[in-house]
Design a protein around this motif. Structure first.
Motif, PDB file in Angstrom:
ATOM      1  N   LEU A   1       0.886  -1.273   0.256  1.00 16.39           N
ATOM      2  CA  LEU A   1      -0.007  -0.051  -0.007  1.00 16.39           C
ATOM      3  C   LEU A   1       0.899   1.288   0.003  1.00 16.39           C
ATOM      4  O   LEU A   1       0.368   2.320  -0.519  1.00 16.39           O
ATOM      5  CB  LEU A   1      -0.909  -0.013   1.191  1.00 16.39           C
TER       6      LEU A   1
ATOM      7  N   LEU B   1      -6.409  -6.895   5.475  1.00 13.80           N
ATOM      8  CA  LEU B   1      -6.485  -5.537   4.870  1.00 13.80           C
ATOM      9  C   LEU B   1      -8.066  -5.027   5.032  1.00 13.80           C
ATOM     10  O   LEU B   1      -8.337  -3.844   5.007  1.00 13.80           O
ATOM     11  CB  LEU B   1      -6.069  -5.543   3.288  1.00 13.80           C
ATOM     12  N   GLN B   2      -9.112  -5.907   4.651  1.00 15.03           N
ATOM     13  CA  GLN B   2     -10.518  -5.580   4.593  1.00 15.03           C
ATOM     14  C   GLN B   2     -10.948  -5.061   6.179  1.00 15.03           C
ATOM     15  O   GLN B   2     -11.571  -4.101   6.102  1.00 15.03           O
ATOM     16  CB  GLN B   2     -11.376  -6.626   4.143  1.00 15.03           C
TER      17      GLN B   2
ATOM     18  N   ALA C   1      -8.643  -2.026   2.178  1.00 12.97           N
ATOM     19  CA  ALA C   1      -9.011  -2.586   1.014  1.00 12.97           C
ATOM     20  C   ALA C   1     -10.321  -2.830   1.017  1.00 12.97           C
ATOM     21  O   ALA C   1     -10.770  -3.399   2.122  1.00 12.97           O
ATOM     22  CB  ALA C   1      -8.050  -3.633   0.413  1.00 12.97           C
ATOM     23  N   GLU C   2     -11.341  -2.798   0.022  1.00 13.93           N
ATOM     24  CA  GLU C   2     -12.765  -3.248   0.180  1.00 13.93           C
ATOM     25  C   GLU C   2     -12.610  -4.557  -0.950  1.00 13.93           C
ATOM     26  O   GLU C   2     -13.020  -5.564  -0.630  1.00 13.93           O
ATOM     27  CB  GLU C   2     -13.697  -2.264  -0.372  1.00 13.93           C
TER      28      GLU C   2
ATOM     29  N   ILE D   1     -10.651  -7.185  -3.602  1.00 12.81           N
ATOM     30  CA  ILE D   1      -9.598  -7.676  -3.499  1.00 12.81           C
ATOM     31  C   ILE D   1      -9.575  -8.781  -4.494  1.00 12.81           C
ATOM     32  O   ILE D   1     -10.642  -9.689  -4.850  1.00 12.81           O
ATOM     33  CB  ILE D   1      -9.055  -8.413  -2.256  1.00 12.81           C
TER      34      ILE D   1
ATOM     35  N   PRO E   1     -10.603  -4.147  -8.792  1.00 15.65           N
ATOM     36  CA  PRO E   1     -10.112  -4.209  -7.219  1.00 15.65           C
ATOM     37  C   PRO E   1      -9.498  -3.221  -6.836  1.00 15.65           C
ATOM     38  O   PRO E   1      -8.997  -2.048  -7.526  1.00 15.65           O
ATOM     39  CB  PRO E   1      -9.137  -5.449  -7.351  1.00 15.65           C
ATOM     40  N   ASP E   2      -9.239  -2.820  -5.576  1.00 16.52           N
ATOM     41  CA  ASP E   2      -8.341  -1.987  -4.963  1.00 16.52           C
ATOM     42  C   ASP E   2      -7.094  -2.262  -4.608  1.00 16.52           C
ATOM     43  O   ASP E   2      -6.272  -1.737  -4.207  1.00 16.52           O
ATOM     44  CB  ASP E   2      -8.879  -0.907  -4.028  1.00 16.52           C
ATOM     45  N   PHE E   3      -6.919  -3.778  -4.312  1.00 20.18           N
ATOM     46  CA  PHE E   3      -5.938  -4.218  -3.823  1.00 20.18           C
ATOM     47  C   PHE E   3      -5.640  -5.751  -4.610  1.00 20.18           C
ATOM     48  O   PHE E   3      -6.868  -6.501  -4.980  1.00 20.18           O
ATOM     49  CB  PHE E   3      -5.763  -4.701  -2.538  1.00 20.18           C
TER      50      PHE E   3
ATOM     51  N   LEU F   1      -2.463  -0.292  -9.316  1.00 21.46           N
ATOM     52  CA  LEU F   1      -2.972  -1.143  -8.143  1.00 21.46           C
ATOM     53  C   LEU F   1      -2.026  -1.714  -7.343  1.00 21.46           C
ATOM     54  O   LEU F   1      -1.094  -2.510  -7.918  1.00 21.46           O
ATOM     55  CB  LEU F   1      -3.668  -2.391  -8.934  1.00 21.46           C
TER      56      LEU F   1
END
Length: 300
Positions: free
Chosen positions: A106, A142-143, A148-149, A151, A224-226, A267
């Motif tokens: 991140l 992470l969530q 992150a939301e 993945i 995705p954000d991760f 990403l």
């Protein structure tokens, strides 16, 4: 800065008969340092994670039976490793390394774990040399920390990520993609969100064609954000357990395409190494080292 999780216990809790090819975890940092791809400051020592983070993914009874060396002989045989306190320490440390690497990703865009990719570990059991599912644990971490939301897990090990598929089977917030040899272990497959099972002896040209047609569309669809990337090198033609026919250059192009695609979309990605069982350790180390060389070139 590229950050890489490594600890000597990735190798040495294992009995001598199990160390090949696990010794790659020791040889790979040496190679990266020797050639100047990395310096000592790139490496960090993983810490044991809080049990809570493991139990957010794994069944509590299974985890504490594992932790307290109370697994049955059948459960132990399924994992492939003899059970010991040192092994428990190792598996927890690998999970901790992937959590920490995800946090570094991140910050820096990418981070890596020399070990990890333990994708055969289910919610309530281990198998295939996997006891705790490191990327699943880190994804949930992470969530739950609002880091992150949505993945995406990109699993390009030659074996299907059956444990990962089972863990997130009913979870729309984690999309599991596995491209693997269809006739290889595990012989009873689970259902990933997207499975691409390849025939035996699939060569690099066809493999890369399928990947390059699939991944960009998948990134667009999942948004995705991760991303977690399992970059197993058991896809090599030289691999004793693989059944596919990629060259080292094909494997390098696979990693280049994946990492460049993620970089282009900004990403963050955590990479765990996954499998590699070629007869000659130099082939395993070279193929894995390419992933680190590309990470340095593309992200830094």
């Amino acid at each position: 800065m590229l950050k890489i999780a490594f600890h000597p216990s990735y190798v040495y809790p294992l009995p001598a008969r199990h160390r090949f090819p696990m010794e790659k975890y020791e040889l790979l940092p040496q190679q990266l340092l020797l050639e100047g791809t990395c310096s000592e400051e790139n490496f960090f020592e993983p810490k044991l994670p809080n049990d809570k983070y493991i139990c957010d993914v794994h069944d509590v009874d299974y985890y504490y039976d594992f932790l307290n060396l109370k697994l049955t002989q059948k459960e132990i045989r399924r994992t492939g490793f003899p059970l010991s306190r040192e092994l428990v320490w190792r598996e927890r440390l690998i999970a901790g390394g992937t959590i920490m690497a995800a946090e570094f990703a991140l910050q820096y865009g990418i981070a890596m774990n020399i070990a990890g990719g333990t994708h055969h570990a289910y919610t309530n059991r281990g198998e295939g040399f996997c006891m705790l599912n490191d990327q699943a644990i880190a994804a949930r971490y992470l969530q739950q920390h609002n880091l992150a939301e949505k993945i995406l897990i990109v699993d390009l090990d030659v074996h299907q990520g059956n444990g990962t598929a089972e863990i997130f089977e009913n979870d729309d917030s984690v999309f599991t993609f596995s491209m693997h040899c269809e006739s290889n272990y595990p012989f009873k497959k689970e259902k990933s969100n997207l499975d691409i099972g390849l025939p035996n002896q699939t060569e690099g040209e066809e493999y890369l064609k399928i990947l390059k047609e699939t991944l960009p569309k998948l990134i667009e669809m999942v948004a995705p954000d991760f991303v977690f990337y399992l970059s197993g090198v058991d896809v090599l033609a030289t691999d004793k357990l693989g059944k596919l026919s990629l060259s080292i250059d094909d494997c390098k192009e696979r990693d280049r395409f994946v990492l460049q695609s993620l970089k282009d979309k900004n990403l963050p990605v955590e990479c765990s190494m996954g499998g590699g069982y070629s007869k000659e350790i130099k082939h395993i180390v070279e193929a894995h080292a390419n992933t680190y060389r590309l990470a340095q070139k593309i992200f830094f």
